[in-house]
Design a protein around this motif. Structure first.
Motif, short mmCIF file in Angstrom:
data_model
loop_
_atom_site.label_atom_id
_atom_site.label_comp_id
_atom_site.label_asym_id
_atom_site.label_seq_id
_atom_site.Cartn_x
_atom_site.Cartn_y
_atom_site.Cartn_z
N ILE A 2 35.49 49.81 29.81
CA ILE A 2 36.86 49.56 29.33
C ILE A 2 37.80 50.64 29.86
O ILE A 2 37.46 51.82 29.87
N VAL A 3 39.00 50.20 30.27
CA VAL A 3 40.05 51.11 30.74
C VAL A 3 41.34 50.74 30.01
O VAL A 3 41.67 49.56 29.89
N ARG A 4 42.05 51.74 29.53
CA ARG A 4 43.35 51.54 28.88
C ARG A 4 44.40 52.40 29.58
O ARG A 4 44.13 53.54 29.92
N GLU A 102 38.75 45.19 30.68
CA GLU A 102 37.33 45.31 30.39
C GLU A 102 36.53 44.50 31.39
O GLU A 102 36.86 43.34 31.68
N LEU A 103 35.50 45.11 31.93
CA LEU A 103 34.58 44.41 32.81
C LEU A 103 33.50 43.77 31.93
O LEU A 103 32.78 44.47 31.22
N SER A 109 38.58 41.13 32.03
CA SER A 109 39.47 40.79 30.93
C SER A 109 40.67 41.72 30.92
O SER A 109 40.52 42.95 30.99
N PHE A 110 41.87 41.14 30.84
CA PHE A 110 43.12 41.90 30.71
C PHE A 110 43.75 41.53 29.38
O PHE A 110 44.01 40.36 29.12
N ALA A 115 48.01 39.16 24.10
CA ALA A 115 47.40 38.09 24.89
C ALA A 115 46.20 38.64 25.65
O ALA A 115 46.19 39.80 26.06
N ARG A 116 45.20 37.78 25.85
CA ARG A 116 44.02 38.18 26.60
C ARG A 116 43.73 37.10 27.64
O ARG A 116 43.68 35.92 27.32
N VAL A 117 43.52 37.55 28.87
CA VAL A 117 43.18 36.65 29.97
C VAL A 117 41.89 37.15 30.60
O VAL A 117 41.75 38.34 30.87
N ILE A 118 40.97 36.22 30.82
CA ILE A 118 39.72 36.58 31.49
C ILE A 118 39.67 35.81 32.81
O ILE A 118 39.75 34.59 32.83
N TYR A 119 39.55 36.56 33.90
CA TYR A 119 39.36 35.96 35.22
C TYR A 119 37.87 35.97 35.51
O TYR A 119 37.25 37.03 35.55
N GLU A 120 37.29 34.81 35.70
CA GLU A 120 35.86 34.75 36.02
C GLU A 120 35.64 35.39 37.37
O GLU A 120 36.48 35.30 38.27
N TRP A 121 34.50 36.04 37.52
CA TRP A 121 34.19 36.73 38.77
C TRP A 121 34.25 35.79 39.96
O TRP A 121 34.69 36.18 41.05
N SER A 122 33.85 34.55 39.79
CA SER A 122 33.85 33.60 40.90
C SER A 122 35.27 33.27 41.38
O SER A 122 35.45 32.79 42.49
#
Length: 179
Positions: A2-4, A102-103, A109-110, A115-122
């Protein structure tokens, strides 16, 4: 991992402009704007000059080229100012806000402003590192940034980047070779 970090309007504008940099629509709008500006310079030049037809044509073409050059020269800064104004309106504040990245096993995940958005690795096409950020580009050229100021050390940033790149490669599956 996690990074903030706190982000600013300028950071949001930077990410927006990187997202739109390769857009065909944005490119079309840029050239349409250049053409209209060229016409706005050329038409008055044509009608306001009492020269011969040939001289009017040469001056009109020169005025159009000057208009196009002027537009292209000022485009990026004007676009940046408009994007900044739009971001300010949408975010509703000038104050910095916190972004949490967060990885995860399934993606990156951002989280920001509720709001939370998750970009799938693919869906992640590539990661680019600049002096102040790690930029994650999706296949659709959407960009998200992890500011380096969020990392406690260069070693942690390097570990974060390595883990992200490993997850991106893993999502693409094993490489097949034809022998």
């Amino acid at each position: 991992m996690i990074v903030r970090f706190d982000t600013t309007i300028d950071d949001v504008v930077d990410v927006s402009m990187r997202s739109w940099a390769n857009s065909k629509t944005m490119r079309l709008w840029r050239w349409q704007g250049a053409a209209v500006t060229g016409l706005m310079f050329a038409v008055p030049a044509y009608f306001l000059l009492g020269e011969t037809a040939r001289a009017r044509l040469v001056i009109t073409c020169a005025a159009a080229l000057i208009g196009i050059a002027f537009y292209l020269w000022t485009y990026r800064e004007n676009f940046r100012k408009r994007t900044q104004k739009l971001c300010r309106e949408q975010i509703g504040t000038e104050a910095p806000f916190t972004v949490t990245v967060e990885l995860l096993d399934e993606g990156i995940s951002f989280s920001q402003m509720g709001a939370r958005v998750i970009y799938e690795w693919s869906r992640i096409d590539r990661v680019e590192e600049s002096a102040d950020a790690l930029y994650f580009f999706s296949r659709e050229n959407m960009c998200s940034a992890v500011r380096k100021r969020g990392f406690e050390s260069i070693a942690i940033k390097d570990e974060f980047l390595k883990l992200a790149e490993t997850n991106i490669q893993r999502s693409r599956g094993p490489l097949c070779s034809k022998s």
